[in-house]
Design a protein around this motif. Structure first.
Motif, PDB file in Angstrom:
ATOM      1  N   THR A 206       0.810  -1.222   0.000  1.00 39.72           N
ATOM      2  CA  THR A 206       0.000   0.000   0.000  1.00 39.72           C
ATOM      3  C   THR A 206       0.840   1.268   0.000  1.00 39.72           C
ATOM      4  N   PHE A 207       2.156   1.147   0.113  1.00 43.08           N
ATOM      5  CA  PHE A 207       3.033   2.318   0.141  1.00 43.08           C
ATOM      6  C   PHE A 207       4.037   2.334  -1.017  1.00 43.08           C
ATOM      7  N   ARG A 208       3.856   1.460  -1.984  1.00 34.86           N
ATOM      8  CA  ARG A 208       4.801   1.391  -3.091  1.00 34.86           C
ATOM      9  C   ARG A 208       4.461   2.413  -4.171  1.00 34.86           C
ATOM     10  N   SER A 209       5.514   3.034  -4.699  1.00 42.93           N
ATOM     11  CA  SER A 209       5.344   4.009  -5.771  1.00 42.93           C
ATOM     12  C   SER A 209       6.671   4.180  -6.489  1.00 42.93           C
ATOM     13  N   SER A 210       6.636   4.915  -7.584  1.00 45.42           N
ATOM     14  CA  SER A 210       7.839   5.239  -8.346  1.00 45.42           C
ATOM     15  C   SER A 210       7.607   6.574  -9.034  1.00 45.42           C
ATOM     16  N   SER A 211       8.648   7.130  -9.619  1.00 47.43           N
ATOM     17  CA  SER A 211       8.489   8.390 -10.358  1.00 47.43           C
ATOM     18  C   SER A 211       7.515   8.207 -11.505  1.00 47.43           C
ATOM     19  N   LEU A 212       7.572   7.020 -12.140  1.00 49.63           N
ATOM     20  CA  LEU A 212       6.660   6.734 -13.255  1.00 49.63           C
ATOM     21  C   LEU A 212       5.219   6.713 -12.786  1.00 49.63           C
ATOM     22  N   SER A 213       4.938   5.955 -11.723  1.00 48.46           N
ATOM     23  CA  SER A 213       3.551   5.841 -11.252  1.00 48.46           C
ATOM     24  C   SER A 213       3.017   7.193 -10.779  1.00 48.46           C
ATOM     25  N   THR A 214       3.869   7.973 -10.110  1.00 49.18           N
ATOM     26  CA  THR A 214       3.440   9.285  -9.630  1.00 49.18           C
ATOM     27  C   THR A 214       3.151  10.241 -10.781  1.00 49.18           C
ATOM     28  N   SER A 215       4.001  10.214 -11.810  1.00 50.48           N
ATOM     29  CA  SER A 215       3.787  11.107 -12.956  1.00 50.48           C
ATOM     30  C   SER A 215       2.535  10.720 -13.736  1.00 50.48           C
ATOM     31  N   ILE A 216       2.250   9.418 -13.828  1.00 50.18           N
ATOM     32  CA  ILE A 216       1.031   8.961 -14.511  1.00 50.18           C
ATOM     33  C   ILE A 216      -0.209   9.479 -13.779  1.00 50.18           C
TER      34      ILE A 216
ATOM     35  N   VAL B 105      -8.219  -6.027  -1.367  1.00 49.21           N
ATOM     36  CA  VAL B 105      -8.164  -5.249  -0.123  1.00 49.21           C
ATOM     37  C   VAL B 105      -8.354  -6.159   1.074  1.00 49.21           C
ATOM     38  N   TYR B 106      -9.291  -7.096   0.968  1.00 46.48           N
ATOM     39  CA  TYR B 106      -9.546  -8.050   2.061  1.00 46.48           C
ATOM     40  C   TYR B 106      -8.305  -8.893   2.351  1.00 46.48           C
ATOM     41  N   LEU B 107      -7.636  -9.365   1.289  1.00 38.64           N
ATOM     42  CA  LEU B 107      -6.449 -10.202   1.473  1.00 38.64           C
ATOM     43  C   LEU B 107      -5.285  -9.424   2.078  1.00 38.64           C
ATOM     44  N   HIS B 108      -5.238  -8.111   1.825  1.00 45.74           N
ATOM     45  CA  HIS B 108      -4.136  -7.287   2.311  1.00 45.74           C
ATOM     46  C   HIS B 108      -4.632  -6.265   3.340  1.00 45.74           C
ATOM     47  N   LEU B 109      -5.651  -6.666   4.104  1.00 45.30           N
ATOM     48  CA  LEU B 109      -6.280  -5.743   5.052  1.00 45.30           C
ATOM     49  C   LEU B 109      -5.290  -5.255   6.103  1.00 45.30           C
ATOM     50  N   ASP B 110      -4.352  -6.123   6.512  1.00 46.05           N
ATOM     51  CA  ASP B 110      -3.365  -5.719   7.511  1.00 46.05           C
ATOM     52  C   ASP B 110      -2.492  -4.576   7.006  1.00 46.05           C
ATOM     53  N   GLN B 111      -2.197  -4.579   5.704  1.00 45.39           N
ATOM     54  CA  GLN B 111      -1.390  -3.509   5.131  1.00 45.39           C
ATOM     55  C   GLN B 111      -2.227  -2.251   4.873  1.00 45.39           C
ATOM     56  N   VAL B 112      -3.467  -2.452   4.464  1.00 40.11           N
ATOM     57  CA  VAL B 112      -4.368  -1.312   4.253  1.00 40.11           C
ATOM     58  C   VAL B 112      -4.592  -0.559   5.558  1.00 40.11           C
TER      59      VAL B 112
END
Length: 267
Positions: free
Chosen positions: A102-112, A219-226
């Motif tokens: 839930t906290f992953r990003s990159s310059s590419l994803s941010t610019s998009i 979201v349900y599978l990664h609820l702990d990270q959300v």
């Protein structure tokens, strides 16, 4: 020598400021707005030269014609890149254990995301300026939710995965716009119009119904990270997809009625 000097200065400015990480969100938003303006002007020029029906349209119909070209270009752009980031790149893969998904990003994803914010700001501005000719209150709500969600994910890097999942739903936009263009061309009784209706039905079912079910399951599978996101981020992750799902179901009902009506007229 002078040309080389100014070229080096321009490259330095671009690299150190416009494309530097702290500036990427803002330069990409501006780029998205300028891109919309460019597509609008090119559509106006190309359509006037190549489509006989374009000059005979009313002023408001020409505005909508150009506006739909912008949304089509944005939809193709954002769908292709969202599919790549979500399903084909390894940025959001579960086996990447270096940080929370839930906290992953990159310059590419941010610019998009920034470019998409620029598009939605431009489109919302046009909706307000010509209200209600380009869309009613449901479009205003849709765009405001989109801008808030996109801007938050862009500026905080939180929940970018789920933002891109939602953006994949833009894949239905070109078909919707093509239907309008066929209508303007007087082709409502054509086979192309019928095929277009079937394609819209199928794409809407996959991209705006089934995909959202997958999003909720993810979201349900990664609820702990959300749950480790900030409160506002969690609110957006749960509420925005839910509201959009309700709106998608309501629009889907209209699509089914329209498709039934088109099929019944051909029998």
């Amino acid at each position: 020598m002078a040309v080389s000097y100014y070229q080096n200065q321009a490259e330095h400015l671009l690299r150190e400021y416009m494309l530097a990480d702290p500036f990427v969100p803002y330069t990409s938003v501006v780029g998205g707005i300028l891109g919309c303006k460019m597509v609008y002007d090119l559509t106006q020029l190309i359509s006037a030269l190549n489509f006989k029906s374009y000059p005979s349209l009313s002023y408001m119909q020409r505005v909508e014609w150009n506006n739909r070209a912008i949304s089509t270009v944005h939809a193709i752009f954002i769908t292709a890149l969202s599919l790549y980031l979500v399903f084909w790149s390894d940025m959001y893969a579960d086996y990447q254990l270096n940080d929370l998904i839930t906290f992953r990003s990159s310059s590419l994803s941010t610019s998009i995301l920034g470019i998409s914010v620029g598009y939605f700001l431009t489109d919302l501005g046009m909706i307000f300026w010509f209200y209600p000719s380009l869309g009613g209150m449901e479009y205003v709500i849709h765009h405001i939710l989109s801008i808030v969600s996109l801007a938050y994910a862009m500026l905080t890097s939180e929940g970018q995965l789920y933002t891109f999942m939602v953006l994949i739903s833009e894949t239905t936009t070109p078909g919707i716009n093509l239907r309008w263009y066929l209508d303007m061309a007087g082709m409502k009784k054509s086979k192309a119009y019928l095929i277009n209706g079937v394609v819209i039905f199928l794409s809407w079912l996959v991209a705006r119904i089934l995909l959202f079910l997958y999003l909720f399951y993810h979201v349900y599978l990664h609820l702990d990270q959300v749950n480790q996101m900030h409160a506002f981020g969690k609110l957006l992750a749960f509420v925005v997809p839910l509201v959009l799902t309700v709106m998608n179901l309501l629009w889907f009902g209209k699509i089914i009625k329209g498709l039934k009506k088109t099929i019944s007229k051909r029998q």
